[in-house]
Motif scaffolding. Structure first.
Motif, mmCIF file in Angstrom:
data_model
loop_
_atom_site.group_PDB
_atom_site.id
_atom_site.type_symbol
_atom_site.label_atom_id
_atom_site.label_comp_id
_atom_site.label_asym_id
_atom_site.label_seq_id
_atom_site.Cartn_x
_atom_site.Cartn_y
_atom_site.Cartn_z
ATOM 1 N N UNK A 142 16.283 -23.438 67.806
ATOM 2 C CA UNK A 142 15.013 -24.367 67.588
ATOM 3 C C UNK A 142 15.640 -25.673 67.026
ATOM 4 N N UNK A 143 15.458 -26.563 67.784
ATOM 5 C CA UNK A 143 16.065 -28.004 67.481
ATOM 6 C C UNK A 143 14.988 -28.967 66.996
ATOM 7 N N UNK A 144 14.812 -29.071 65.635
ATOM 8 C CA UNK A 144 13.910 -29.838 64.978
ATOM 9 C C UNK A 144 14.323 -31.149 64.691
ATOM 10 N N UNK A 145 13.311 -32.111 65.355
ATOM 11 C CA UNK A 145 13.633 -33.603 65.278
ATOM 12 C C UNK A 145 14.869 -34.030 66.611
ATOM 13 N N UNK A 146 14.397 -33.270 67.508
ATOM 14 C CA UNK A 146 15.474 -33.245 68.686
ATOM 15 C C UNK A 146 15.544 -34.670 69.057
ATOM 16 N N UNK A 147 14.458 -35.430 68.968
ATOM 17 C CA UNK A 147 14.842 -37.013 69.477
ATOM 18 C C UNK A 147 14.657 -37.024 70.996
ATOM 19 N N UNK A 148 15.173 -38.332 71.325
ATOM 20 C CA UNK A 148 15.128 -38.392 72.898
ATOM 21 C C UNK A 148 16.250 -37.789 73.535
ATOM 22 N N UNK A 149 16.085 -36.948 74.357
ATOM 23 C CA UNK A 149 17.106 -36.231 75.261
ATOM 24 C C UNK A 149 18.137 -37.040 75.844
ATOM 25 N N UNK A 150 19.517 -36.905 75.513
ATOM 26 C CA UNK A 150 20.263 -37.815 75.790
ATOM 27 C C UNK A 150 21.753 -37.044 75.753
ATOM 28 N N UNK A 155 13.296 -12.318 65.719
ATOM 29 C CA UNK A 155 14.808 -12.286 66.016
ATOM 30 C C UNK A 155 15.588 -13.470 65.450
ATOM 31 N N UNK A 156 16.972 -13.328 65.228
ATOM 32 C CA UNK A 156 17.782 -14.546 64.525
ATOM 33 C C UNK A 156 17.635 -15.632 65.601
ATOM 34 N N UNK A 157 17.445 -16.866 64.991
ATOM 35 C CA UNK A 157 17.574 -18.083 65.685
ATOM 36 C C UNK A 157 18.573 -18.932 64.936
ATOM 37 N N UNK A 158 18.826 -20.127 65.556
ATOM 38 C CA UNK A 158 19.692 -21.244 65.215
ATOM 39 C C UNK A 158 18.823 -22.423 65.033
ATOM 40 N N UNK A 159 18.597 -22.758 63.430
ATOM 41 C CA UNK A 159 17.781 -23.625 63.347
ATOM 42 C C UNK A 159 18.429 -24.892 63.163
ATOM 43 N N UNK A 160 18.235 -25.907 63.934
ATOM 44 C CA UNK A 160 19.106 -27.279 64.124
ATOM 45 C C UNK A 160 18.177 -28.287 63.351
ATOM 46 N N UNK A 161 18.970 -28.909 62.381
ATOM 47 C CA UNK A 161 18.161 -30.056 61.738
ATOM 48 C C UNK A 161 19.212 -31.312 61.660
ATOM 49 N N UNK A 162 19.701 -31.660 62.789
ATOM 50 C CA UNK A 162 20.668 -32.400 62.949
ATOM 51 C C UNK A 162 20.269 -33.937 62.927
ATOM 52 N N UNK A 197 20.234 -17.926 76.788
ATOM 53 C CA UNK A 197 19.704 -18.762 75.422
ATOM 54 C C UNK A 197 18.774 -19.074 75.847
ATOM 55 N N UNK A 198 17.680 -19.096 74.799
ATOM 56 C CA UNK A 198 16.497 -19.916 74.902
ATOM 57 C C UNK A 198 16.369 -20.835 73.932
ATOM 58 N N UNK A 199 15.618 -22.028 74.130
ATOM 59 C CA UNK A 199 15.711 -23.349 73.259
ATOM 60 C C UNK A 199 14.505 -23.961 73.026
ATOM 61 N N UNK A 200 14.017 -24.224 71.878
ATOM 62 C CA UNK A 200 12.649 -25.212 71.933
ATOM 63 C C UNK A 200 13.108 -26.350 71.135
ATOM 64 N N UNK A 201 12.843 -27.406 71.819
ATOM 65 C CA UNK A 201 13.078 -28.863 71.303
ATOM 66 C C UNK A 201 11.563 -29.172 70.536
ATOM 67 N N UNK A 202 11.742 -29.740 69.515
ATOM 68 C CA UNK A 202 10.606 -30.048 68.691
ATOM 69 C C UNK A 202 10.724 -31.657 68.186
ATOM 70 N N UNK A 203 9.807 -32.334 68.387
ATOM 71 C CA UNK A 203 9.593 -33.703 67.818
ATOM 72 C C UNK A 203 8.190 -34.227 67.590
ATOM 73 N N UNK A 204 8.192 -35.469 66.748
ATOM 74 C CA UNK A 204 6.865 -35.658 66.592
ATOM 75 C C UNK A 204 6.562 -37.105 67.382
#
Length: 314
Positions: A101-109, A180-187, A125-132
């Motif tokens: 889960x990529x929080x504040x994933x921003x503009x994909x680049x 299930x376990x996830x990798x939470x990304x706050x980059x 691998x499954x990925x959820x991109x999250x942004x406001x």
């Protein structure tokens, strides 16, 4: 004007692999999609410009160029942070993490988490991109439609300041199994001040309590990854740069906050920080570097000004 679907603009021009947009026949950039505020520069689009992407507008480029003229090192700093994301996704995927889960994933680049993960474990691998920000979500959805897998990848419009609501949207997507376990990304997201709603009498940064809530939401076996700008232990010229950057961002309506190493470590709470601990972005598992990665030109790791670390919930 592009149509709007569920509050998120849909683009009426082609989106390329890394989010660049084609120019109009006259050579000018397309009119921004509905819902994109061009009265103020966007942190996400400025970061995209630093990385060499094209999902930005003139107001973003003008702001970025003011800083790049004074501090050209900002481009290698941004690139170093992006490559940390690549290395941590490779590392965690090799360790068995199959959801991010990529929080504040921003503009994909410049390479997304799902692309990096698929290099290690294709199709698993499954990925959820999250942004406001609507532009970030719209571009993510456009790219995922063209190059992703709808069963494994999703882009979600949500506010990081509403952890429970955000978690419900992720669950409703059906892409991530929150048991299930996830990798939470706050980059590079927590040095953007997380302030309450404008009608709130409270003005302090909500970052630490928000991260604590996300830690509680994560299932056992999950990993929390953070990268964060710091003003501690950096060269004098970098400290001068951060003072200038903070003034400009604060005045633009996007206030930022720099934390000490101890304060960043505290964000991991009771989670166990894995080797090599909290360190400068270029020093976090450099062996995970890909042959296609272009090493940023930094004289010393501290010039990256960004500390990075990953911790496990046990």
């Amino acid at each position: 004007m592009p149509p709007v679907t569920s509050g998120i603009p849909e683009y009426d021009y082609p989106i390329t692999r890394y989010g660049e947009r084609n120019m109009t026949a006259s050579g000018s950039e397309p009119y921004p999609p509905a819902g994109v505020d061009l009265s103020q520069p966007s942190i996400a689009r400025i970061y995209d410009y630093y990385l060499g992407g094209d999902t930005n507008w003139e107001i973003d480029r003008q702001f970025a160029e003011k800083l790049l003229t004074e501090f050209p090192i900002l481009r290698p700093i941004a690139r170093s942070n992006r490559l940390f994301l690549h290395r941590l996704v490779r590392h965690l995927t090799k360790a068995g993490i199959r959801q991010f889960i990529d929080l504040g994933s921003g503009v994909p680049t410049m390479g997304h988490a799902h692309e990096v993960a698929d290099q290690v474990a294709p199709g698993k691998v499954r990925v959820a991109y999250v942004d406001h920000e609507p532009v970030a979500v719209a571009h993510s959805r456009s790219l995922l439609r063209q190059y992703g897998d709808e069963e494994r990848h999703t882009a979600i419009h949500a506010d990081i300041r509403d952890p429970e609501g955000l978690w419900k949207k992720i669950e409703a997507s059906g892409v991530i199994d929150l048991e299930k376990p996830v990798g939470l990304l706050m980059i590079a997201v927590l040095h953007i001040q997380q302030l309450p709603a404008t009608d709130s009498p409270v003005s302090e940064d909500l970052g630490p309590q928000l991260v604590a809530t996300y830690r509680n939401l994560l299932p056992t076996g999950s990993h929390l990854a953070i990268s964060h700008v710091t003003g501690e232990g950096i060269p004098a010229e970098s400290a001068k740069m951060l003072t200038r950057i903070k003034t400009m961002y604060d005045n633009s309506g996007s206030p930022v906050i720099w934390r000490t190493k101890e304060q960043i470590c505290d964000l991991f709470g009771e989670f166990r920080i894995i080797d090599p601990g909290l360190t400068w972005t270029p020093l976090w598992h450099p062996e995970e570097e890909s042959v296609t990665d272009e090493t940023p030109n930094l004289g010393d790791p501290s010039e990256s000004i960004v500390l990075a670390g990953v911790a496990k919930k046990e």
